[in-house]
Design a protein around this motif. Sequence first.
Motif, short mmCIF file in Angstrom:
data_model
loop_
_atom_site.label_atom_id
_atom_site.label_comp_id
_atom_site.label_asym_id
_atom_site.label_seq_id
_atom_site.Cartn_x
_atom_site.Cartn_y
_atom_site.Cartn_z
N GLN A 1 0.79 -1.24 0.00
CA GLN A 1 0.00 0.00 0.00
C GLN A 1 0.82 1.29 0.00
OE1 GLN A 1 -1.26 -2.32 3.30
NE2 GLN A 1 -3.08 -1.07 3.36
N GLY B 1 3.06 5.18 9.98
CA GLY B 1 1.81 4.90 10.68
C GLY B 1 2.02 4.10 11.96
N SER B 2 3.06 3.28 12.01
CA SER B 2 3.31 2.49 13.21
C SER B 2 3.59 3.42 14.38
CB SER B 2 4.49 1.54 12.99
OG SER B 2 4.26 0.71 11.87
N ILE C 1 -5.26 8.01 12.85
CA ILE C 1 -4.01 8.16 12.10
C ILE C 1 -4.29 8.01 10.62
CG2 ILE C 1 -2.65 7.18 14.02
CD1 ILE C 1 -1.99 4.89 11.83
#
Length: 477
Positions: free
Chosen positions: A80, A152-153, A298
Amino acid sequence: MTFKEDAALAAARLDQYLADSGAGRERVIDQKPMAGIIETLNLEACIREGGLGGETLDRFVRDYLAHTTRLHHPGFFAHQVAPPAPLGSIGSLIDGATNNAMAIYEMGPAAAAIEHFMVNTILARIGWAPMPDQADRRLKTDHGGGVLTHGGSLANLTALLAARHALDPRVRNQGNPGDLTLMVPASSHYSVAKAAGIMGMGQAGLVHLPVDDLGRVVPDRLEQAWTEAVDKGKRVVAVVANACSTATGLYDPVDEMADFCREKGLWFHVDGAHGGCALFTPRHRDCLKGIGRADSMILDAHKMLRTPTVCAAVLVREARHLDMVFEETASYLFHEKVQPGFDFIQQTVECTKAGLGLRFFLSMAELGEKGLAAYIDATFDLALEAHGLISGQPDFTCACPPQSNILCFRFRGRDSNSRDKDQLAIRDRLIQEGKFYISSAEVGGKRWLRIVVLSPHSTLAHVEALLDSIRDIAGRL
Ligand SMILES: *Cc1c(COP(=O)(O)O)cnc(C)c1O
């Protein structure tokens, strides 16, 4: 050679690269063994001798690009990460050249201002009040907040830390007590489990939410799951929704989950790393209905907002929760000072932080709001058309109709006798052939082939050709 000449050489190579990739003239993926790449690129001699530039740089860039995975290629249906808008990559270049580590305002006023603006741009789309731009924002309490992070983590970790601080601020000094828990769908991204580990809650700190066959949260059964957790003496840090889920691209029912969390006074976190892009297209915004009643969210700009890696955003409805999480001391950074801007440093796990806002801003500024929406819509549309096409084939089956640009399907074969390991073998062979690059996921205990529509150059004809390639490979397995 000057910087200008070297940059021009690299730009010329990249220009050709983007054209070749978009036209599908080269392989989308070509994995050579690592040792061979290290040798071809002549890495050892380059650092020993120094002075790379001009012709030698040109050769290096040529050989480097020959060993890349081409995200702009119409056969790129894998992971992605969107093909970036070219102007966004110029943002990465400018950021690299200026190196303004903008987490403190004095180290990058332009970068910090752009980050502030981009965070507010997202807040406005969620429907949360924008952050004020004065340094005295801490005096105000009724506005949203956020920060850009390296992925994102890290964004999930940051949001969950804010949630925990809101529940029990003593944790900052005393450490994590044993009764805290996160309620998450089992299909949540592994970064959520990782965050639980980093936060000292461990995997034992996760309670799985009730889900349907496709892994989507079932709102009617939330109450029972919550009661069970509370009866075991648990305190719930946050309830997490997938919007959308990484494997299937399906959205959890954000609206109903928000209702439930409001009723129980629970922090509601929406992981929109991939599907948060729906905020930017009126046609699909409904996938996130109710998002305004979440507490945090997020969003990865490098996934569907065409921004070069990495650029993620953490957004909170009430900035004060994020403001208080990391109140650390560092005499060289945190002291009284006169400045007309804002230090993001107190909001992040990072200290030195790249000017991520610039690549994000330039990507959006190239496409414009309409262009970005059209891109997102086109990828969602193609996934839907691919679903129509694939489910009409007797030798294929789909896991479910797509809700985003992610589609899981399986090769069944004539007698429906295709096994899980065949799907993986098909994917391996496809990648070796280099015309298509797809991924794979487990859904409902089965292995599926998975496409994520990302390249603006992909069409239904490419999906048809993909099916032909799969049949061909399956015939030779
Ligand atoms: C990709 C993804 C993440 C992690 O983001 P990174 O930027 O790769 O760290 C988190 N949650 C979901 C739902 C994702 O799809």
